[in-house]
Write a protein that holds these residues in place. Sequence first.
Motif, PDB file in Angstrom:
ATOM      1  N   ALA A  38       0.730  -1.342  -0.094  1.00  0.00           N
ATOM      2  CA  ALA A  38      -0.159  -0.141   0.078  1.00  0.00           C
ATOM      3  C   ALA A  38       0.954   1.305   0.097  1.00  0.00           C
ATOM      4  O   ALA A  38       0.396   2.250  -0.581  1.00  0.00           O
ATOM      5  N   ASN A  39       1.984   1.249   0.886  1.00  0.00           N
ATOM      6  CA  ASN A  39       2.903   2.477   0.740  1.00  0.00           C
ATOM      7  C   ASN A  39       3.593   2.906  -0.408  1.00  0.00           C
ATOM      8  O   ASN A  39       3.613   3.950  -0.895  1.00  0.00           O
ATOM      9  N   VAL A  40       3.943   1.651  -1.323  1.00  0.00           N
ATOM     10  CA  VAL A  40       4.383   1.953  -2.592  1.00  0.00           C
ATOM     11  C   VAL A  40       3.386   2.262  -3.623  1.00  0.00           C
ATOM     12  O   VAL A  40       3.782   3.260  -4.316  1.00  0.00           O
ATOM     13  N   LEU A  41       2.249   1.749  -3.296  1.00  0.00           N
ATOM     14  CA  LEU A  41       1.350   2.431  -4.477  1.00  0.00           C
ATOM     15  C   LEU A  41       0.840   3.856  -4.048  1.00  0.00           C
ATOM     16  O   LEU A  41       0.525   4.597  -4.815  1.00  0.00           O
ATOM     17  N   ASP A  42       0.659   3.990  -2.716  1.00  0.00           N
ATOM     18  CA  ASP A  42       0.284   5.526  -2.322  1.00  0.00           C
ATOM     19  C   ASP A  42       1.290   6.619  -2.813  1.00  0.00           C
ATOM     20  O   ASP A  42       1.170   7.429  -3.283  1.00  0.00           O
ATOM     21  N   ALA A  43       2.722   6.069  -2.624  1.00  0.00           N
ATOM     22  CA  ALA A  43       4.176   6.984  -3.084  1.00  0.00           C
ATOM     23  C   ALA A  43       3.672   6.882  -4.508  1.00  0.00           C
ATOM     24  O   ALA A  43       3.913   8.184  -5.105  1.00  0.00           O
ATOM     25  N   PHE A  44       3.446   6.136  -5.338  1.00  0.00           N
ATOM     26  CA  PHE A  44       3.689   6.211  -6.877  1.00  0.00           C
ATOM     27  C   PHE A  44       2.353   7.024  -7.319  1.00  0.00           C
ATOM     28  O   PHE A  44       2.591   8.065  -8.130  1.00  0.00           O
ATOM     29  N   PHE A  45       1.104   7.067  -6.634  1.00  0.00           N
ATOM     30  CA  PHE A  45       0.178   7.544  -7.223  1.00  0.00           C
ATOM     31  C   PHE A  45       0.384   9.254  -6.718  1.00  0.00           C
ATOM     32  O   PHE A  45       0.170  10.224  -7.345  1.00  0.00           O
TER      33      PHE A  45
END
Length: 288
Positions: free
Chosen positions: A209-216
Amino acid sequence: MAASLARRVSRFFKRMGLVGYSKRRNIFGIHPLVISTTYIILALALAALTRKVVNLVLNDSLFKRMILEFIATLELCAACFELIIVADNWGIWAYAFYLFVLTIWWSSSWDTATACPYSPIEEILEGSQDVSNAALLIFSQILGALVTFRYVQILWAMELVETHRSKAFEDCMADLQVHMLVGAVVEATGTCLCRLASKFLSDTQVKFANVLDAFFATMMVVAAFNFSGGYYNPALATSLKLGCEGNTFVEHLVVYWIGATIGSVLSVLIFKSAPVREYMRSVKAKVD
């Protein structure tokens, strides 16, 4: 033997592009990006060390949370000052890569700190924070934002590399390239979407989730980069751009404080709305 090894190492670093620059303009001929990266890592390391000391010395309290917010805000702003250098010299995608990696780091190291003034406001709306405590947390964030440049100025004034020449004392330029109201809408929209994405990922507890959040979040910053700068954080915008040439105080307040805060409040209202809550229940049921 030692001299031969030193030459081999030197040739290796030159092939990698890490050294070989003018030694009169760059310390030891080091690539300026290496120094920028080092300054960013230094800010992260100092913040991590200070945070560890605070966690060891202080018990859980409002004062401790204020100190942690101050540290997180200073860390965020110090790193992003250096990201300005990265963006100016190596372009938006180098900036985006660094921001993406940093955002992942911050999400795993800050714990409850947010370094963002609208987060305590969200907590008020969600009923988990009272107004007086929220005001003190926001004060800590603003204080951290305002003192950061004094730290950065010391590093830049050493002028170890050509990309830092005159940066410590030159006038900064505003990032707002559109009308004030358009800029406010851009910051509000970006903030709202970033906060909704964070809430969705947190609520569903998806993998990475943290990677997806950072990418978005990084892509949203890139999308707004040539309009308002894509700060989505009033404290960060204040630290980096308050008083810069090309913006009045009112423009700064409307775009980066009112715009971002409205976007944050809207994200809370949207996420708490009946249709979204029903959708979230169905998503979590599928995940489970």
